[in-house]
Design a protein around this motif. Structure first.
Motif, mmCIF file in Angstrom:
data_model
loop_
_atom_site.group_PDB
_atom_site.id
_atom_site.type_symbol
_atom_site.label_atom_id
_atom_site.label_comp_id
_atom_site.label_asym_id
_atom_site.label_seq_id
_atom_site.Cartn_x
_atom_site.Cartn_y
_atom_site.Cartn_z
ATOM 1 N N GLN A 1 -5.329 3.813 -6.808
ATOM 2 C CA GLN A 1 -6.426 4.176 -5.913
ATOM 3 C C GLN A 1 -6.639 5.674 -6.161
ATOM 4 O O GLN A 1 -5.767 6.481 -5.837
ATOM 5 N N ALA A 2 -7.768 6.008 -6.757
ATOM 6 C CA ALA A 2 -7.948 7.388 -7.217
ATOM 7 C C ALA A 2 -7.925 8.390 -6.068
ATOM 8 O O ALA A 2 -7.374 9.472 -6.186
ATOM 9 N N GLU A 3 -8.535 7.997 -4.954
ATOM 10 C CA GLU A 3 -8.535 8.880 -3.778
ATOM 11 C C GLU A 3 -8.141 8.063 -2.562
ATOM 12 O O GLU A 3 -8.529 6.896 -2.463
ATOM 13 N N PRO A 4 -7.425 8.657 -1.631
ATOM 14 C CA PRO A 4 -6.997 7.880 -0.459
ATOM 15 C C PRO A 4 -8.147 7.669 0.521
ATOM 16 O O PRO A 4 -8.288 8.378 1.516
ATOM 17 N N ARG A 5 -8.988 6.686 0.233
ATOM 18 C CA ARG A 5 -10.152 6.430 1.086
ATOM 19 C C ARG A 5 -9.879 5.379 2.154
ATOM 20 O O ARG A 5 -10.794 4.722 2.624
ATOM 21 N N GLY A 6 -8.636 5.188 2.464
ATOM 22 C CA GLY A 6 -8.297 4.289 3.556
ATOM 23 C C GLY A 6 -7.630 3.006 3.091
ATOM 24 O O GLY A 6 -7.648 2.669 1.905
ATOM 25 N N THR A 7 -7.045 2.299 4.055
ATOM 26 C CA THR A 7 -6.252 1.117 3.709
ATOM 27 C C THR A 7 -7.124 -0.049 3.226
ATOM 28 O O THR A 7 -6.682 -0.831 2.385
ATOM 29 N N ALA A 8 -8.362 -0.159 3.721
ATOM 30 C CA ALA A 8 -9.239 -1.232 3.234
ATOM 31 C C ALA A 8 -9.613 -0.954 1.785
ATOM 32 O O ALA A 8 -9.558 -1.847 0.924
ATOM 33 N N ASP A 9 -9.945 0.297 1.507
ATOM 34 C CA ASP A 9 -10.279 0.695 0.135
ATOM 35 C C ASP A 9 -9.078 0.475 -0.797
ATOM 36 O O ASP A 9 -9.243 0.051 -1.943
ATOM 37 N N ALA A 10 -7.885 0.734 -0.275
ATOM 38 C CA ALA A 10 -6.670 0.557 -1.090
ATOM 39 C C ALA A 10 -6.527 -0.902 -1.527
ATOM 40 O O ALA A 10 -6.272 -1.186 -2.703
ATOM 41 N N VAL A 11 -6.722 -1.834 -0.593
ATOM 42 C CA VAL A 11 -6.590 -3.256 -0.949
ATOM 43 C C VAL A 11 -7.699 -3.660 -1.931
ATOM 44 O O VAL A 11 -7.480 -4.432 -2.867
ATOM 45 N N LEU A 12 -8.879 -3.081 -1.738
ATOM 46 C CA LEU A 12 -10.015 -3.396 -2.609
ATOM 47 C C LEU A 12 -9.712 -3.076 -4.088
ATOM 48 O O LEU A 12 -10.258 -3.720 -4.989
ATOM 49 N N GLN A 13 -8.833 -2.109 -4.307
ATOM 50 C CA GLN A 13 -8.505 -1.743 -5.694
ATOM 51 C C GLN A 13 -7.825 -2.875 -6.458
ATOM 52 O O GLN A 13 -7.749 -2.843 -7.678
ATOM 53 N N THR A 14 -7.321 -3.883 -5.744
ATOM 54 C CA THR A 14 -6.623 -4.976 -6.430
ATOM 55 C C THR A 14 -7.560 -6.137 -6.775
ATOM 56 O O THR A 14 -7.119 -7.166 -7.263
ATOM 57 N N GLU A 15 -8.859 -5.947 -6.517
ATOM 58 C CA GLU A 15 -9.815 -7.045 -6.720
ATOM 59 C C GLU A 15 -9.772 -7.591 -8.143
ATOM 60 O O GLU A 15 -9.696 -8.800 -8.359
ATOM 61 N N MET A 16 -9.801 -6.680 -9.112
ATOM 62 C CA MET A 16 -9.789 -7.115 -10.514
ATOM 63 C C MET A 16 -8.487 -7.842 -10.837
ATOM 64 O O MET A 16 -8.514 -8.918 -11.435
ATOM 65 N N ALA A 17 -7.398 -7.230 -10.438
ATOM 66 C CA ALA A 17 -6.091 -7.808 -10.767
ATOM 67 C C ALA A 17 -5.932 -9.196 -10.150
ATOM 68 O O ALA A 17 -5.265 -10.061 -10.723
ATOM 69 N N LEU A 18 -6.549 -9.404 -8.987
ATOM 70 C CA LEU A 18 -6.384 -10.686 -8.292
ATOM 71 C C LEU A 18 -7.601 -11.605 -8.464
ATOM 72 O O LEU A 18 -7.708 -12.609 -7.751
ATOM 73 N N ALA A 19 -8.472 -11.262 -9.401
ATOM 74 C CA ALA A 19 -9.696 -12.076 -9.600
ATOM 75 C C ALA A 19 -9.318 -13.531 -9.824
ATOM 76 O O ALA A 19 -8.425 -13.845 -10.608
ATOM 77 N N GLY A 20 -9.984 -14.419 -9.096
ATOM 78 C CA GLY A 20 -9.751 -15.852 -9.278
ATOM 79 C C GLY A 20 -8.553 -16.391 -8.506
ATOM 80 O O GLY A 20 -8.336 -17.592 -8.466
ATOM 81 N N PHE A 21 -7.764 -15.521 -7.870
ATOM 82 C CA PHE A 21 -6.595 -15.995 -7.115
ATOM 83 C C PHE A 21 -7.054 -16.600 -5.787
ATOM 84 O O PHE A 21 -7.749 -15.961 -5.006
ATOM 85 N N LEU B 1 0.835 -1.206 0.000
ATOM 86 C CA LEU B 1 0.000 0.000 0.000
ATOM 87 C C LEU B 1 0.869 1.255 0.000
ATOM 88 O O LEU B 1 1.667 1.472 0.918
ATOM 89 N N ALA B 2 0.708 2.063 -1.037
ATOM 90 C CA ALA B 2 1.544 3.253 -1.136
ATOM 91 C C ALA B 2 0.774 4.414 -1.740
ATOM 92 O O ALA B 2 1.338 5.263 -2.424
ATOM 93 N N ALA B 3 -0.537 4.450 -1.496
ATOM 94 C CA ALA B 3 -1.342 5.511 -2.102
ATOM 95 C C ALA B 3 -1.692 6.608 -1.101
ATOM 96 O O ALA B 3 -2.371 7.572 -1.449
ATOM 97 N N GLY B 4 -1.232 6.456 0.125
ATOM 98 C CA GLY B 4 -1.538 7.472 1.133
ATOM 99 C C GLY B 4 -0.847 8.787 0.779
ATOM 100 O O GLY B 4 0.072 8.816 -0.045
ATOM 101 N N GLU B 5 -1.283 9.851 1.405
ATOM 102 C CA GLU B 5 -0.714 11.153 1.034
ATOM 103 C C GLU B 5 0.546 11.495 1.818
ATOM 104 O O GLU B 5 1.270 12.407 1.456
ATOM 105 N N GLY B 6 0.776 10.777 2.890
ATOM 106 C CA GLY B 6 2.009 11.009 3.651
ATOM 107 C C GLY B 6 2.112 12.426 4.187
ATOM 108 O O GLY B 6 3.211 12.993 4.243
ATOM 109 N N GLY C 1 -1.267 6.223 -5.719
ATOM 110 C CA GLY C 1 -2.199 7.307 -5.982
ATOM 111 C C GLY C 1 -2.077 7.781 -7.420
ATOM 112 O O GLY C 1 -1.283 7.251 -8.198
ATOM 113 N N PRO C 2 -2.867 8.772 -7.800
ATOM 114 C CA PRO C 2 -2.861 9.227 -9.184
ATOM 115 C C PRO C 2 -1.568 9.934 -9.608
ATOM 116 O O PRO C 2 -1.222 9.928 -10.772
ATOM 117 N N ARG C 3 -0.845 10.499 -8.665
ATOM 118 C CA ARG C 3 0.397 11.194 -9.056
ATOM 119 C C ARG C 3 1.610 10.363 -8.642
ATOM 120 O O ARG C 3 2.407 10.772 -7.818
#
Ligand code: UD1
Ligand code: CA
Length: 470
Positions: A74-94, A9-14, A54-56
């Motif tokens: 992750q278009a917007e930093p909506r939290g760490t759970a949301d961040a992991v959720l962004q990988t759903e498509m990439a990990l489909a079927g895993f 996870l590296a989409a936070g704004e820091g 993140g986007p930038r």
């Protein structure tokens, strides 16, 4: 580890870094923060490494160019759970284990994470959380257990009561999840009313409510879980990493006279019986041979030193090569592409750039050698300058073997000094000097016998010396 895919996870704004630079690009011992978890996962040999950014994140992509990782936005930093959720498509079927790591926990070791994954497999758990008991739990999620010490939930600091804040067992932010169950559960994690983010540790409650098994593993060394959110934590992480590097080097036979003031990148290698004095900085792809001595306050960057090299105090060396037995410094500056062959001496206050200096040659004092090729057994006198730049372009100086250049010579490039030639001190040499010639490039000396005395007498007659009483 082909049953494991890693999500970092590296989409936070820091924001706590207060920096223009994204947090995960801040350098730590010569490498960006993000490279630590990425290299850890690659080192473990996991099947895929996914990075949530993140986007930038152009800088992050560039910093990791060449490493086999995939990026998920992750278009917007909506939290760490949301961040992991962004990988759903990439990990489909895993159906294997999804290993989740923060991009900001650089001290975790492969051993610890491998241990977590092993424990997760053995426990047949749906989730396994890495925990640590720390002195100061401020900022971390706290591990809450029931009376039989089974995990109940993880509470984030922002939502914790005073009593919960007193708990010193924390969430390290490193988890193993059953891929088959992860994404459905993520969608059930609520958004925190306090921070308006969905917290990944909230998954624990979701799973427990589903009566599934959530396991925990405590790290043996709690310094490993340090999360870097501030510059103070970045400095703390550097202290730990430096200590690890120092311990490795000392175990390999290197003497560090003062480990507290040595700054050695993890990428540096040093041979046995080399001695490093206080305040030395060794950076990047530097390699140092055996039996060398690097005295105090030197900085050496991306350079190669063979065996038995001595670098005297206060020298700066970049992108250069130094063969065995050379002595450099004190206060020498070897700029990029300086190549010293064996047993060369480059002494006090000398600058060398883009130059080869042949075996046994000496440039002992106050000289500038740039864009030059110097042969073997050459002596370059004090204060000699290769005048390589005419205001438009750089030109080459070639000095063949066994040349003697007297002090304070200017060698105006392009120029060649033939083998065995002698350049008179104070010369400005603008034309090629053939082998074995002596070249004088200075006005002939005029000496007038007795003239000093006569001058003195004349002056005294004009103005008698002032008396002491005045
Ligand atoms: C997190 C954990 C906390 C744990 C600590 C360990 C949460 C809510 N809390 O806290 O329980 O003790 O790590 O270090 O997970 N990120 C995203 N997208 C987001 C938000 C964050 O990708 O929307 C990334 C960040 O870039 C960072 C990581 O997730 O690399 C953790 O986020 P951070 O804000 O640092 O969480 P902490 O407050 O440290
Ligand atoms: Ca963090």
């Amino acid at each position: 580890m082909h049953d494991v895919c890693a999500v970092i996870l590296a989409a936070g704004e820091g924001t706590r870094m207060r920096s223009q630079l994204p947090k995960v690009l801040h350098p730590l011992l010569g490498r960006p923060l993000i490279s630590y978890p990425v290299d850890l996962c690659l080192g473990l040999g996991v099947k895929r490494v996914l990075l949530v950014v993140g986007p930038r994140a152009e800088g992050v992509r560039q910093a990791l160019a060449g490493r086999p990782v995939e990026f998920v936005e992750q278009a917007e930093p909506r939290g760490t759970a949301d961040a992991v959720l962004q990988t759903e498509m990439a990990l489909a079927g895993f159906r294997g284990i999804v290993l989740v790591l923060g991009g900001d926990t650089p001290l975790l070791t492969e051993l610890t994470v491998a241990g977590l994954l092993d424990a997760h497999r053995r426990a047949r758990a749906v989730a396994t959380v890495l925990t640590a008991r720390v002195e100061d739990a401020a900022g971390y999620g706290r591990i809450l257990r029931d009376r039989r010490s089974a995990l109940r939930r993880i509470v984030e600091e922002v939502e914790a009561t005073v009593k919960e804040k007193a708990v010193r067992e924390i969430n390290a932010g490193c988890y193993g999840f059953a891929g088959a169950a992860l994404f459905a559960a993520l969608k059930r994690v609520p958004v925190s009313p306090v921070k308006r983010e969905s917290f990944l540790p909230g998954l624990v409650e979701v799973f427990l409510r589903q009566r599934r098994r959530v396991h925990t593993v405590e790290v043996s060394d709690p310094t490993e879980v340090l999360g870097v959110n501030t510059r103070a934590e970045l400095a703390q992480a550097a202290v730990v990493l430096r200590q690890r590097v120092h311990e490795r080097l000392m175990a390999e036979g290197v003497t560090l006279l003062d480990p507290a003031t040595a700054y050695i990148d993890a990428t540096v290698t040093i041979g046995p019986d080399t001695v490093i004095y206080p305040g030395v900085i060794l950076q990047g792809a530097t390699t140092i041979g055996a039996g060398c001595v690097v005295y105090g306050h030197c900085r050496i960057q991306n350079s190669h030193l063979a065996d038995a090299v001595t670098i005297l105090d206060g020298s700066v060396i970049s992108e250069s090569e130094i063969a065995e037995g050379c002595v450099v410094g004190p206060y020498a500056h070897l700029r990029p592409h300086s190549r010293l062959r064996s047993k060369v001496k480059v002494g006090n206050f000398c600058e060398v750039k883009q130059a080869v200096i042949g075996a046994g040659s000496k440039v002992p004092h106050l000289a500038y050698v740039g864009d030059a090729t110097i042969g073997e057994k050459v002596n370059v006198g004090a204060g000699t300058i290769t005048c390589n730049y005419d205001g438009f372009a750089k030109h080459q100086t070639v000095i063949e073997d066994e040349v003697f250049v007297g002090s304070n010579a200017n060698l105006v490039a392009p120029i060649r000094i033939g083998r065995g030639a002698i350049i008179a001190a104070g010369s400005t040499i603008t034309e090629a000097v053939p082998p074995d010639a002596v070249a004088f490039g200075r006005a002939p000396q005029v000496t007038k016998e007795g003239r000093a005395k006569a001058t003195r007498q004349k002056r005294q007659a004009m103005a008698p010396p002032k008396s002491d009483e005045e």
